[in-house]
Design a protein around this motif. Structure first.
Motif, PDB file in Angstrom:
ATOM      1  N   ILE A   1      18.813  36.730  52.537  1.00 55.52           N
ATOM      2  CA  ILE A   1      17.554  36.615  51.781  1.00 55.52           C
ATOM      3  C   ILE A   1      17.475  35.256  51.100  1.00 55.52           C
ATOM      4  O   ILE A   1      18.456  34.767  50.546  1.00 55.52           O
ATOM      5  N   GLY A   2      16.303  34.687  51.126  1.00 54.34           N
ATOM      6  CA  GLY A   2      16.046  33.369  50.571  1.00 54.34           C
ATOM      7  C   GLY A   2      14.913  32.791  51.386  1.00 54.34           C
ATOM      8  O   GLY A   2      14.527  33.376  52.413  1.00 54.34           O
ATOM      9  N   CYS A   3      14.365  31.652  50.971  1.00 58.38           N
ATOM     10  CA  CYS A   3      13.353  31.008  51.820  1.00 58.38           C
ATOM     11  C   CYS A   3      13.960  30.800  53.207  1.00 58.38           C
ATOM     12  O   CYS A   3      13.348  31.092  54.233  1.00 58.38           O
ATOM     13  N   SER A   4      15.186  30.257  53.222  1.00 56.86           N
ATOM     14  CA  SER A   4      15.894  29.975  54.466  1.00 56.86           C
ATOM     15  C   SER A   4      16.094  31.233  55.308  1.00 56.86           C
ATOM     16  O   SER A   4      16.076  31.172  56.540  1.00 56.86           O
ATOM     17  N   GLY A   5      16.260  32.367  54.643  1.00 56.49           N
ATOM     18  CA  GLY A   5      16.524  33.618  55.358  1.00 56.49           C
ATOM     19  C   GLY A   5      15.371  34.039  56.251  1.00 56.49           C
ATOM     20  O   GLY A   5      15.543  34.853  57.165  1.00 56.49           O
TER      21      GLY A   5
ATOM     22  N   VAL B   1      20.106  41.721  53.998  1.00 54.91           N
ATOM     23  CA  VAL B   1      20.017  41.678  52.543  1.00 54.91           C
ATOM     24  C   VAL B   1      20.747  40.433  52.027  1.00 54.91           C
ATOM     25  O   VAL B   1      21.486  39.774  52.763  1.00 54.91           O
ATOM     26  N   HIS B   2      20.533  40.142  50.744  1.00 52.03           N
ATOM     27  CA  HIS B   2      21.036  38.894  50.179  1.00 52.03           C
ATOM     28  C   HIS B   2      22.570  38.822  50.264  1.00 52.03           C
ATOM     29  O   HIS B   2      23.273  39.718  49.797  1.00 52.03           O
ATOM     30  N   GLY B   3      23.054  37.745  50.866  1.00 43.17           N
ATOM     31  CA  GLY B   3      24.498  37.515  50.939  1.00 43.17           C
ATOM     32  C   GLY B   3      25.221  38.309  52.006  1.00 43.17           C
ATOM     33  O   GLY B   3      26.451  38.296  52.065  1.00 43.17           O
TER      34      GLY B   3
ATOM     35  N   GLY C   1      21.242  31.287  56.451  1.00 40.36           N
ATOM     36  CA  GLY C   1      20.741  31.577  55.111  1.00 40.36           C
ATOM     37  C   GLY C   1      20.929  30.378  54.212  1.00 40.36           C
ATOM     38  O   GLY C   1      21.268  29.283  54.672  1.00 40.36           O
ATOM     39  N   GLY C   2      20.746  30.574  52.923  1.00 39.42           N
ATOM     40  CA  GLY C   2      20.828  29.467  51.980  1.00 39.42           C
ATOM     41  C   GLY C   2      22.200  29.321  51.355  1.00 39.42           C
ATOM     42  O   GLY C   2      23.112  30.115  51.625  1.00 39.42           O
ATOM     43  N   ASP C   3      22.314  28.296  50.499  1.00 42.19           N
ATOM     44  CA  ASP C   3      23.598  28.088  49.822  1.00 42.19           C
ATOM     45  C   ASP C   3      23.835  29.188  48.794  1.00 42.19           C
ATOM     46  O   ASP C   3      24.978  29.582  48.557  1.00 42.19           O
ATOM     47  N   GLY C   4      22.762  29.722  48.204  1.00 45.10           N
ATOM     48  CA  GLY C   4      22.947  30.855  47.292  1.00 45.10           C
ATOM     49  C   GLY C   4      23.444  32.056  48.078  1.00 45.10           C
ATOM     50  O   GLY C   4      24.400  32.743  47.697  1.00 45.10           O
ATOM     51  N   ASP C   5      22.803  32.307  49.194  1.00 45.45           N
ATOM     52  CA  ASP C   5      23.138  33.450  50.048  1.00 45.45           C
ATOM     53  C   ASP C   5      24.599  33.402  50.518  1.00 45.45           C
ATOM     54  O   ASP C   5      25.330  34.393  50.452  1.00 45.45           O
ATOM     55  N   GLY C   6      25.006  32.223  50.975  1.00 52.72           N
ATOM     56  CA  GLY C   6      26.333  32.126  51.604  1.00 52.72           C
ATOM     57  C   GLY C   6      27.451  31.708  50.672  1.00 52.72           C
ATOM     58  O   GLY C   6      28.620  32.038  50.912  1.00 52.72           O
TER      59      GLY C   6
ATOM     60  N   ALA D   1      27.227  31.884  47.039  1.00 52.45           N
ATOM     61  CA  ALA D   1      27.277  32.593  45.754  1.00 52.45           C
ATOM     62  C   ALA D   1      27.581  34.056  46.080  1.00 52.45           C
ATOM     63  O   ALA D   1      28.731  34.406  46.324  1.00 52.45           O
ATOM     64  N   ILE D   2      26.537  34.863  46.192  1.00 49.18           N
ATOM     65  CA  ILE D   2      26.739  36.305  46.403  1.00 49.18           C
ATOM     66  C   ILE D   2      27.538  36.585  47.685  1.00 49.18           C
ATOM     67  O   ILE D   2      28.309  37.528  47.749  1.00 49.18           O
ATOM     68  N   GLY D   3      27.385  35.732  48.698  1.00 45.42           N
ATOM     69  CA  GLY D   3      28.052  36.010  49.975  1.00 45.42           C
ATOM     70  C   GLY D   3      29.348  35.250  50.188  1.00 45.42           C
ATOM     71  O   GLY D   3      29.900  35.257  51.296  1.00 45.42           O
TER      72      GLY D   3
ATOM     73  N   ASP E   1      21.407  24.201  52.972  1.00 42.32           N
ATOM     74  CA  ASP E   1      21.979  23.911  51.652  1.00 42.32           C
ATOM     75  C   ASP E   1      21.032  22.982  50.885  1.00 42.32           C
ATOM     76  O   ASP E   1      20.977  21.784  51.155  1.00 42.32           O
ATOM     77  N   ASN E   2      20.279  23.573  49.929  1.00 43.22           N
ATOM     78  CA  ASN E   2      19.334  22.748  49.149  1.00 43.22           C
ATOM     79  C   ASN E   2      19.755  22.649  47.684  1.00 43.22           C
ATOM     80  O   ASN E   2      18.985  22.201  46.842  1.00 43.22           O
ATOM     81  N   GLN E   3      20.962  23.117  47.399  1.00 43.12           N
ATOM     82  CA  GLN E   3      21.545  23.008  46.054  1.00 43.12           C
ATOM     83  C   GLN E   3      20.730  23.699  44.966  1.00 43.12           C
ATOM     84  O   GLN E   3      20.849  23.359  43.783  1.00 43.12           O
ATOM     85  N   ILE E   4      19.964  24.718  45.384  1.00 47.60           N
ATOM     86  CA  ILE E   4      19.127  25.432  44.403  1.00 47.60           C
ATOM     87  C   ILE E   4      18.728  26.784  45.008  1.00 47.60           C
ATOM     88  O   ILE E   4      18.859  26.966  46.217  1.00 47.60           O
ATOM     89  N   TYR E   5      18.300  27.715  44.163  1.00 45.06           N
ATOM     90  CA  TYR E   5      17.710  28.954  44.672  1.00 45.06           C
ATOM     91  C   TYR E   5      16.209  28.697  44.821  1.00 45.06           C
ATOM     92  O   TYR E   5      15.501  28.564  43.827  1.00 45.06           O
ATOM     93  N   GLY E   6      15.742  28.615  46.073  1.00 47.82           N
ATOM     94  CA  GLY E   6      14.330  28.304  46.306  1.00 47.82           C
ATOM     95  C   GLY E   6      13.435  29.523  46.137  1.00 47.82           C
ATOM     96  O   GLY E   6      12.473  29.488  45.373  1.00 47.82           O
ATOM     97  N   LEU E   7      13.774  30.606  46.824  1.00 49.16           N
ATOM     98  CA  LEU E   7      12.873  31.767  46.861  1.00 49.16           C
ATOM     99  C   LEU E   7      12.564  32.299  45.463  1.00 49.16           C
ATOM    100  O   LEU E   7      11.451  32.722  45.186  1.00 49.16           O
ATOM    101  N   THR E   8      13.548  32.256  44.588  1.00 44.60           N
ATOM    102  CA  THR E   8      13.356  32.826  43.243  1.00 44.60           C
ATOM    103  C   THR E   8      12.840  31.769  42.257  1.00 44.60           C
ATOM    104  O   THR E   8      12.939  31.933  41.055  1.00 44.60           O
ATOM    105  N   LYS E   9      12.386  30.664  42.788  1.00 39.75           N
ATOM    106  CA  LYS E   9      11.658  29.621  42.068  1.00 39.75           C
ATOM    107  C   LYS E   9      12.529  28.691  41.239  1.00 39.75           C
ATOM    108  O   LYS E   9      12.159  28.286  40.139  1.00 39.75           O
TER     109      LYS E   9
END
Ligand SMILES: Cc1ncc(C[n+]2csc(CCOP(=O)(O)OP(=O)(O)O)c2C)c(N)n1
Ligand code: SF4
Length: 288
Positions: free
Chosen positions: A48-52, A66-68, A90-95, A97-99, A119-127
Motif C-alpha cells: 500500500i502506498g502511491c507506489s503500491g 496490504v501495507h508492508g 512498493g514504497g520505502d515506507g512499505d518495504g 518501515a512496516i515491511g 524510494d521517495n524518502q517520504i510517505y506519499g499516500l498519507t500526505k
C-alpha cells in the motif's frame, strides 16, 4: 511475442503529474517485453502506498495487498507457481518501515523474484510523513522540527543479509532502470532494485535536481567489480548510499526453490494431485 504495448492497460494512473513512479511503470513494461515475457507469465504484487498502485497499471497478473506485506504475498505466489515471473513492489515506507522484517528475510531466503522499491524518502499516500529513509533534519508534518532518527541504509542491510542481487537507479535514468530490471528478472534468486523515485508533491528536498546533483554511478568507480561484496559495501558507504548501477551480484548461489528437498519443478496447478480413496485413507492414517 509480446511487445511493450501488451503490458499496457486502460487504467489511467492517479499519480501526481511528474511523480517518479511513472518511469518505474514504463521501465517494468519495457523490461518485461525485452526479456520475452508474455503478460500471462508475469505477476506484480504490491503493498500500500502511491507506489503500491503499480500492480493495477501494468497488464499482467496483479495483486494489491496490504501495507508492508507485498513480499510474503509475492513469495507465496512464486512458491505456488514457479512458472511465473514475480515482481513485488512498493514504497520505502512499505518495504523499509512496516515491511522491513519481511524484506530482510526475503533477501536471505533468496526465492527467485524481483523486488522493486520506489524510494521517495517520504510517505506519499498519507500526505507526507517522515519515512525510515528520510535524512536527519527532514521536516514533515510528523517531524515539524526535523527528524532526529538516523536514516536506514537498505542496500547495506541487504548486503549484510546475504543478498545475491542489489541494484539502484533513478526515475530519470529510465534506460538504466529498464536494463537493471531486465537483469533482476533474469537473475536466479532474489533481486532488490531500489529506485529513487521523487515525490514531487510532498518531498521538496529530494527532488529530481537534488538526485542529479548527488547520485554517483558505479561506472565512475575505477575497476568496479559487482561480484565483490566488500567493494560493494565500501562503495555504498562512501557514497552515502547514493550509488546507482548494478552494485552487487552473486551468481553462484542457487535460489531457495532449488535447494528445498522435494520441491517440484512444475507449478502446483500442473501437478496431478488427485488421490484415490485408498491413498487418502493411508495419508490420513499417518495423522491418527
Ligand atoms: C497497517 C497499515 N498501517 C498504516 C497504513 C497507512 N499507510 C498507508 S500508505 C503508508 C505509507 C506510504 O508510504 P510509502 O510506502 O513510502 O509509499 P508512497 O506512498 O510514498 O509511494 C501508510 C503509513 C496502512 N494502510 N496500513
Ligand atoms: S503524492 Fe508523491 S508519491 Fe504520491 S503520486 Fe503524488 S508525487 Fe507520487
Amino acid at each position: 511475442m509480446a511487445t511493450v504495448k501488451d503490458f499496457r492497460n486502460q487504467v489511467k494512473p492517479n499519480w501526481c503529474p511528474g511523480c517518479g513512479d511513472f518511469s518505474v511503470q514504463a521501465a517494468i513494461q519495457r523490461a518485461a517485453a525485452n526479456v520475452g515475457l508474455e503478460p500471462e507469465n508475469l505477476a506484480i504484487i504490491s503493498g500500500i502506498g502511491c507506489s503500491g498502485r503499480i500492480s493495477g497499471y501494468v497488464n499482467a497478473y496483479g495483486f494489491h495487498g496490504v501495507h508492508g506485506r507485498s513480499l510474503p504475498l509475492a513469495q507465496g505466489v512464486k512458491m505456488a507457481n514457479r512458472g511465473l515471473t514475480v515482481i513485488a513492489s512498493g514504497g520505502d515506507g512499505d518495504g523499509f518501515a512496516i515491511g522491513m522484517g519481511h524484506t530482510v528475510h526475503a533477501v536471505r531466503r533468496n526465492i527467485d523474484m524481483t523486488y522493486i522499491v520506489m524510494d521517495n524518502q517520504i510517505y506519499g499516500l498519507t500526505k507526507g510523513q517522515t519515512s525510515p529513509r528520510s535524512a536527519v533534519g527532514f521536516k514533515t508534518k510528523s517531524t515539524p522540527q526535523g527528524s532526529v532518527e538516523a536514516a536506514l541504509s537498505p542496500l547495506e542491510i541487504a548486503l549484510a543479509s546475504g543478498a545475491t542481487f542489489v541494484a539502484q537507479s533513478f526515475s530519470s535514468s529510465i534506460k538504466q532502470l529498464t536494463e537493471l530490471i531486465e537483469e533482476a528478472i533474469k537473475h536466479k534468486g532474489f533481486s532488490l532494485v531500489n529506485v529513487f523515485s521523487p515525490c514531487v508533491t510532498f518531498n521538496k528536498v529530494n527532488t529530481y535536481e537534488w538526485f542529479k546533483d548527488n547520485l554517483k554511478d558505479v561506472e565512475a568507480i575505477p575497476d568496479y567489480d559487482p561480484g565483490n561484496r566488500i567493494m560493494a559495501m565500501t562503495s555504498l558507504m562512501e557514497a552515502g548510499g547514493l550509488l546507482t548501477g548494478l552494485i552487487y551480484q552473486d551468481k553462484s548461489r542457487s535460489p531457495y526453490e532449488e535447494l528445498v528437498p522435494g520441491f517440484r519443478q512444475e507449478p502446483l496447478v500442473l501437478q496431478d494431485i488427485e488421490l484415490t480413496e485408498q491413498q487418502f485413507h493411508e495419508l490420513a492414517a499417518e495423522f491418527y
